[in-house]
Design a protein around this motif. Sequence first.
Motif, PDB file in Angstrom:
ATOM      1  N   ASP A  92       0.827  -1.219   0.000  1.00  0.00           N
ATOM      2  CA  ASP A  92       0.000   0.000   0.000  1.00  0.00           C
ATOM      3  C   ASP A  92       0.855   1.261   0.000  1.00  0.00           C
ATOM      4  O   ASP A  92       0.569   2.214  -0.732  1.00  0.00           O
ATOM      5  CB  ASP A  92      -0.936   0.014   1.203  1.00  0.00           C
ATOM      6  N   ARG A  93       1.914   1.261   0.814  1.00  0.00           N
ATOM      7  CA  ARG A  93       2.798   2.442   0.854  1.00  0.00           C
ATOM      8  C   ARG A  93       3.472   2.651  -0.501  1.00  0.00           C
ATOM      9  O   ARG A  93       3.567   3.781  -0.984  1.00  0.00           O
ATOM     10  CB  ARG A  93       3.850   2.284   1.950  1.00  0.00           C
ATOM     11  N   LEU A  94       3.941   1.574  -1.109  1.00  0.00           N
ATOM     12  CA  LEU A  94       4.589   1.688  -2.418  1.00  0.00           C
ATOM     13  C   LEU A  94       3.598   2.155  -3.475  1.00  0.00           C
ATOM     14  O   LEU A  94       3.942   2.973  -4.332  1.00  0.00           O
ATOM     15  CB  LEU A  94       5.204   0.352  -2.831  1.00  0.00           C
ATOM     16  N   ALA A  95       2.382   1.653  -3.431  1.00  0.00           N
ATOM     17  CA  ALA A  95       1.369   2.025  -4.425  1.00  0.00           C
ATOM     18  C   ALA A  95       1.081   3.517  -4.389  1.00  0.00           C
ATOM     19  O   ALA A  95       0.760   4.113  -5.420  1.00  0.00           O
ATOM     20  CB  ALA A  95       0.096   1.224  -4.192  1.00  0.00           C
ATOM     21  N   GLN A  96       1.220   4.135  -3.226  1.00  0.00           N
ATOM     22  CA  GLN A  96       1.002   5.577  -3.122  1.00  0.00           C
ATOM     23  C   GLN A  96       2.132   6.373  -3.764  1.00  0.00           C
ATOM     24  O   GLN A  96       1.935   7.512  -4.175  1.00  0.00           O
ATOM     25  CB  GLN A  96       0.846   5.979  -1.659  1.00  0.00           C
ATOM     26  N   LYS A  97       3.308   5.768  -3.869  1.00  0.00           N
ATOM     27  CA  LYS A  97       4.474   6.455  -4.429  1.00  0.00           C
ATOM     28  C   LYS A  97       4.630   6.235  -5.933  1.00  0.00           C
ATOM     29  O   LYS A  97       5.338   6.985  -6.589  1.00  0.00           O
ATOM     30  CB  LYS A  97       5.752   5.959  -3.750  1.00  0.00           C
ATOM     31  N   ILE A  98       4.002   5.212  -6.468  1.00  0.00           N
ATOM     32  CA  ILE A  98       4.215   4.821  -7.865  1.00  0.00           C
ATOM     33  C   ILE A  98       3.186   5.494  -8.769  1.00  0.00           C
ATOM     34  O   ILE A  98       1.993   5.500  -8.477  1.00  0.00           O
ATOM     35  CB  ILE A  98       4.123   3.284  -8.010  1.00  0.00           C
ATOM     36  N   ASP A  99       3.679   6.023  -9.882  1.00  0.00           N
ATOM     37  CA  ASP A  99       2.799   6.582 -10.911  1.00  0.00           C
ATOM     38  C   ASP A  99       2.487   5.453 -11.892  1.00  0.00           C
ATOM     39  O   ASP A  99       3.241   5.190 -12.822  1.00  0.00           O
ATOM     40  CB  ASP A  99       3.495   7.741 -11.617  1.00  0.00           C
ATOM     41  N   SER A 141       0.433   5.259 -14.162  1.00  0.00           N
ATOM     42  CA  SER A 141       0.123   5.687 -15.526  1.00  0.00           C
ATOM     43  C   SER A 141       1.382   5.755 -16.391  1.00  0.00           C
ATOM     44  O   SER A 141       1.290   5.830 -17.612  1.00  0.00           O
ATOM     45  CB  SER A 141      -0.591   7.042 -15.523  1.00  0.00           C
ATOM     46  N   SER A 142       2.530   5.709 -15.752  1.00  0.00           N
ATOM     47  CA  SER A 142       3.798   5.708 -16.490  1.00  0.00           C
ATOM     48  C   SER A 142       4.119   4.289 -16.946  1.00  0.00           C
ATOM     49  O   SER A 142       3.991   3.340 -16.184  1.00  0.00           O
ATOM     50  CB  SER A 142       4.922   6.212 -15.570  1.00  0.00           C
ATOM     51  N   HIS A 143       4.543   4.156 -18.179  1.00  0.00           N
ATOM     52  CA  HIS A 143       4.882   2.832 -18.712  1.00  0.00           C
ATOM     53  C   HIS A 143       6.131   2.249 -18.061  1.00  0.00           C
ATOM     54  O   HIS A 143       6.329   1.045 -18.076  1.00  0.00           O
ATOM     55  CB  HIS A 143       5.089   2.896 -20.230  1.00  0.00           C
ATOM     56  N   ASP A 144       6.954   3.091 -17.500  1.00  0.00           N
ATOM     57  CA  ASP A 144       8.219   2.639 -16.916  1.00  0.00           C
ATOM     58  C   ASP A 144       8.159   2.439 -15.408  1.00  0.00           C
ATOM     59  O   ASP A 144       9.192   2.250 -14.774  1.00  0.00           O
ATOM     60  CB  ASP A 144       9.332   3.647 -17.236  1.00  0.00           C
ATOM     61  N   TRP A 145       6.976   2.435 -14.803  1.00  0.00           N
ATOM     62  CA  TRP A 145       6.906   2.346 -13.349  1.00  0.00           C
ATOM     63  C   TRP A 145       7.561   1.076 -12.829  1.00  0.00           C
ATOM     64  O   TRP A 145       8.137   1.063 -11.749  1.00  0.00           O
ATOM     65  CB  TRP A 145       5.475   2.483 -12.850  1.00  0.00           C
ATOM     66  N   ARG A 146       7.513  -0.014 -13.592  1.00  0.00           N
ATOM     67  CA  ARG A 146       8.119  -1.279 -13.145  1.00  0.00           C
ATOM     68  C   ARG A 146       9.644  -1.213 -13.110  1.00  0.00           C
ATOM     69  O   ARG A 146      10.275  -2.037 -12.461  1.00  0.00           O
ATOM     70  CB  ARG A 146       7.682  -2.423 -14.038  1.00  0.00           C
ATOM     71  N   ASN A 147      10.220  -0.267 -13.802  1.00  0.00           N
ATOM     72  CA  ASN A 147      11.677  -0.149 -13.864  1.00  0.00           C
ATOM     73  C   ASN A 147      12.253   0.728 -12.765  1.00  0.00           C
ATOM     74  O   ASN A 147      13.467   0.902 -12.708  1.00  0.00           O
ATOM     75  CB  ASN A 147      12.102   0.386 -15.236  1.00  0.00           C
ATOM     76  N   THR A 148      11.400   1.258 -11.909  1.00  0.00           N
ATOM     77  CA  THR A 148      11.877   2.065 -10.789  1.00  0.00           C
ATOM     78  C   THR A 148      12.163   1.138  -9.610  1.00  0.00           C
ATOM     79  O   THR A 148      11.631   0.021  -9.555  1.00  0.00           O
ATOM     80  CB  THR A 148      10.821   3.105 -10.373  1.00  0.00           C
ATOM     81  N   PRO A 149      12.980   1.566  -8.672  1.00  0.00           N
ATOM     82  CA  PRO A 149      13.218   0.723  -7.485  1.00  0.00           C
ATOM     83  C   PRO A 149      11.912   0.394  -6.744  1.00  0.00           C
ATOM     84  O   PRO A 149      11.722  -0.741  -6.300  1.00  0.00           O
ATOM     85  CB  PRO A 149      14.143   1.573  -6.615  1.00  0.00           C
ATOM     86  N   GLU A 150      11.023   1.378  -6.645  1.00  0.00           N
ATOM     87  CA  GLU A 150       9.738   1.135  -5.988  1.00  0.00           C
ATOM     88  C   GLU A 150       8.898   0.137  -6.783  1.00  0.00           C
ATOM     89  O   GLU A 150       8.242  -0.732  -6.209  1.00  0.00           O
ATOM     90  CB  GLU A 150       8.952   2.441  -5.813  1.00  0.00           C
ATOM     91  N   GLY A 151       8.912   0.264  -8.100  1.00  0.00           N
ATOM     92  CA  GLY A 151       8.156  -0.652  -8.952  1.00  0.00           C
ATOM     93  C   GLY A 151       8.679  -2.073  -8.870  1.00  0.00           C
ATOM     94  O   GLY A 151       7.897  -3.032  -8.830  1.00  0.00           O
ATOM     95  N   GLU A 152       9.990  -2.219  -8.840  1.00  0.00           N
ATOM     96  CA  GLU A 152      10.571  -3.555  -8.713  1.00  0.00           C
ATOM     97  C   GLU A 152      10.205  -4.180  -7.375  1.00  0.00           C
ATOM     98  O   GLU A 152       9.866  -5.359  -7.301  1.00  0.00           O
ATOM     99  CB  GLU A 152      12.087  -3.478  -8.883  1.00  0.00           C
TER     100      GLU A 152
END
Length: 54
Positions: free
Chosen positions: A16-23, A25-36
């Motif tokens: 839940d905390r990570l979901a609040q930080k992740i955008d 709508s961005s196609h690259d969200w999975r490539n961020t440390p939070e997304g991973e």
Amino acid sequence: MDEYNRRATPRLAAIDRLAQKIDFSSHDWRNTPEGERYDRLMREQNEDEVAAGL
């Protein structure tokens, strides 16, 4: 079920905390440390749910 709840409760809070930080709508969200980390935690959660028969 107690073992499942012991692991799932902090994991779901972290998700839940990570979901609040992740955008998402961005196609690259999975490539961020939070997304991973979000993807890893979601996989772990899914595996625990399957193992618990949920």
